[in-house]
Design a protein around this motif. Sequence first.
Motif, PDB file in Angstrom:
ATOM      1  N   GLY A 181       0.772  -1.231   0.000  1.00  0.00           N
ATOM      2  CA  GLY A 181       0.000   0.000   0.000  1.00  0.00           C
ATOM      3  C   GLY A 181       0.808   1.290   0.000  1.00  0.00           C
ATOM      4  O   GLY A 181       0.257   2.376   0.016  1.00  0.00           O
ATOM      5  N   GLN A 182       2.130   1.168  -0.024  1.00  0.00           N
ATOM      6  CA  GLN A 182       2.953   2.371  -0.035  1.00  0.00           C
ATOM      7  C   GLN A 182       2.811   3.123  -1.358  1.00  0.00           C
ATOM      8  O   GLN A 182       2.668   2.506  -2.416  1.00  0.00           O
ATOM      9  N   THR A 183       2.832   4.423  -1.290  1.00  0.00           N
ATOM     10  CA  THR A 183       2.757   5.226  -2.507  1.00  0.00           C
ATOM     11  C   THR A 183       4.088   5.914  -2.771  1.00  0.00           C
ATOM     12  O   THR A 183       4.874   6.140  -1.859  1.00  0.00           O
ATOM     13  N   LYS A 184       4.318   6.190  -4.030  1.00  0.00           N
ATOM     14  CA  LYS A 184       5.517   6.959  -4.386  1.00  0.00           C
ATOM     15  C   LYS A 184       5.218   7.789  -5.615  1.00  0.00           C
ATOM     16  O   LYS A 184       4.330   7.487  -6.407  1.00  0.00           O
ATOM     17  N   ARG A 185       5.960   8.858  -5.758  1.00  0.00           N
ATOM     18  CA  ARG A 185       5.813   9.732  -6.920  1.00  0.00           C
ATOM     19  C   ARG A 185       7.071   9.630  -7.766  1.00  0.00           C
ATOM     20  O   ARG A 185       8.181   9.677  -7.252  1.00  0.00           O
ATOM     21  N   VAL A 186       6.865   9.453  -9.054  1.00  0.00           N
ATOM     22  CA  VAL A 186       7.981   9.279  -9.981  1.00  0.00           C
ATOM     23  C   VAL A 186       7.766  10.180 -11.194  1.00  0.00           C
ATOM     24  O   VAL A 186       6.660  10.263 -11.713  1.00  0.00           O
ATOM     25  N   ILE A 187       8.813  10.830 -11.624  1.00  0.00           N
ATOM     26  CA  ILE A 187       8.711  11.636 -12.832  1.00  0.00           C
ATOM     27  C   ILE A 187       8.750  10.704 -14.036  1.00  0.00           C
ATOM     28  O   ILE A 187       9.623   9.835 -14.139  1.00  0.00           O
ATOM     29  N   ALA A 188       7.800  10.849 -14.926  1.00  0.00           N
ATOM     30  CA  ALA A 188       7.712   9.983 -16.092  1.00  0.00           C
ATOM     31  C   ALA A 188       8.926  10.151 -16.995  1.00  0.00           C
ATOM     32  O   ALA A 188       9.470  11.246 -17.128  1.00  0.00           O
ATOM     33  N   ALA A 189       9.355   9.049 -17.586  1.00  0.00           N
ATOM     34  CA  ALA A 189      10.495   9.074 -18.507  1.00  0.00           C
ATOM     35  C   ALA A 189      10.025   9.500 -19.894  1.00  0.00           C
ATOM     36  O   ALA A 189       8.851   9.343 -20.235  1.00  0.00           O
ATOM     37  N   PRO A 190      10.954  10.038 -20.713  1.00  0.00           N
ATOM     38  CA  PRO A 190      10.577  10.522 -22.054  1.00  0.00           C
ATOM     39  C   PRO A 190      10.011   9.438 -22.963  1.00  0.00           C
ATOM     40  O   PRO A 190       9.258   9.741 -23.877  1.00  0.00           O
ATOM     41  N   ASN A 191      10.372   8.171 -22.699  1.00  0.00           N
ATOM     42  CA  ASN A 191       9.885   7.103 -23.577  1.00  0.00           C
ATOM     43  C   ASN A 191       8.650   6.394 -23.011  1.00  0.00           C
ATOM     44  O   ASN A 191       8.252   5.351 -23.491  1.00  0.00           O
ATOM     45  N   ASP A 192       8.069   6.967 -21.988  1.00  0.00           N
ATOM     46  CA  ASP A 192       6.879   6.351 -21.415  1.00  0.00           C
ATOM     47  C   ASP A 192       5.668   6.473 -22.339  1.00  0.00           C
ATOM     48  O   ASP A 192       5.578   7.398 -23.135  1.00  0.00           O
ATOM     49  N   ASN A 193       4.786   5.535 -22.201  1.00  0.00           N
ATOM     50  CA  ASN A 193       3.563   5.464 -22.985  1.00  0.00           C
ATOM     51  C   ASN A 193       2.701   6.721 -22.785  1.00  0.00           C
ATOM     52  O   ASN A 193       1.977   6.850 -21.806  1.00  0.00           O
ATOM     53  N   GLU A 194       2.803   7.605 -23.757  1.00  0.00           N
ATOM     54  CA  GLU A 194       2.150   8.915 -23.704  1.00  0.00           C
ATOM     55  C   GLU A 194       0.626   8.803 -23.575  1.00  0.00           C
ATOM     56  O   GLU A 194      -0.013   9.551 -22.839  1.00  0.00           O
ATOM     57  N   GLU A 195       0.089   7.828 -24.285  1.00  0.00           N
ATOM     58  CA  GLU A 195      -1.358   7.646 -24.290  1.00  0.00           C
ATOM     59  C   GLU A 195      -1.876   7.260 -22.906  1.00  0.00           C
ATOM     60  O   GLU A 195      -2.872   7.778 -22.415  1.00  0.00           O
ATOM     61  N   LEU A 196      -1.139   6.336 -22.283  1.00  0.00           N
ATOM     62  CA  LEU A 196      -1.506   5.907 -20.940  1.00  0.00           C
ATOM     63  C   LEU A 196      -1.369   7.054 -19.939  1.00  0.00           C
ATOM     64  O   LEU A 196      -2.210   7.236 -19.063  1.00  0.00           O
ATOM     65  N   LEU A 197      -0.310   7.834 -20.106  1.00  0.00           N
ATOM     66  CA  LEU A 197      -0.098   8.975 -19.224  1.00  0.00           C
ATOM     67  C   LEU A 197      -1.262   9.956 -19.290  1.00  0.00           C
ATOM     68  O   LEU A 197      -1.750  10.422 -18.266  1.00  0.00           O
ATOM     69  N   SER A 198      -1.711  10.234 -20.508  1.00  0.00           N
ATOM     70  CA  SER A 198      -2.793  11.201 -20.631  1.00  0.00           C
ATOM     71  C   SER A 198      -4.101  10.620 -20.109  1.00  0.00           C
ATOM     72  O   SER A 198      -4.913  11.316 -19.521  1.00  0.00           O
ATOM     73  N   GLN A 199      -4.276   9.304 -20.293  1.00  0.00           N
ATOM     74  CA  GLN A 199      -5.457   8.658 -19.717  1.00  0.00           C
ATOM     75  C   GLN A 199      -5.463   8.765 -18.196  1.00  0.00           C
ATOM     76  O   GLN A 199      -6.487   9.040 -17.586  1.00  0.00           O
ATOM     77  N   LEU A 200      -4.303   8.544 -17.615  1.00  0.00           N
ATOM     78  CA  LEU A 200      -4.188   8.587 -16.157  1.00  0.00           C
ATOM     79  C   LEU A 200      -4.416  10.009 -15.624  1.00  0.00           C
ATOM     80  O   LEU A 200      -4.953  10.195 -14.542  1.00  0.00           O
ATOM     81  N   SER A 201      -3.998  10.994 -16.392  1.00  0.00           N
ATOM     82  CA  SER A 201      -4.193  12.352 -15.923  1.00  0.00           C
ATOM     83  C   SER A 201      -5.628  12.803 -16.116  1.00  0.00           C
ATOM     84  O   SER A 201      -6.167  13.579 -15.332  1.00  0.00           O
ATOM     85  N   GLU A 202      -6.283  12.271 -17.148  1.00  0.00           N
ATOM     86  CA  GLU A 202      -7.707  12.574 -17.338  1.00  0.00           C
ATOM     87  C   GLU A 202      -8.543  11.969 -16.237  1.00  0.00           C
ATOM     88  O   GLU A 202      -9.484  12.562 -15.743  1.00  0.00           O
TER      89      GLU A 202
END
Length: 104
Positions: free
Chosen positions: A78-99
């Motif tokens: 259950g621990q949480t962490k914050r990570v800065i996304a890498a430049p090659n990360d799945n852009e589509e998934l990132l935008s879905q997660l932010s939406e």
Amino acid sequence: MAETKRFQKKKESFKCIACGRETVGTGITDHCPYCLASIHVDVNPGDRASKCRGLMLPQRAEYSGGSYTLVYKCLKCGQTKRVIAAPNDNEELLSQLSEKAAAL
Ligand SMILES: [Zn+2]
Ligand SMILES: [Zn+2]
């Protein structure tokens, strides 16, 4: 990028336990660029000191200043962490997660 920094950066490839794809580690990112899954290996970023090894999945992404920050939660402890996304990360998934986050 200075290799002399006393910060643990190991270039190791890993097989994603969530989607099964092989990723060549950049030494910076510890998550899968395809499905963004991660493994709980750090107590503090980069130290690989955690014995948990649970699957960490991104709960949401926050977009600010031109980059995404991923908020992960370990499914095991259950621990949480914050990570800065890498430049090659799945852009589509990132935008879905932010939406998803914006809709909450
Ligand atoms: Zn994956
Ligand atoms: Zn954990």
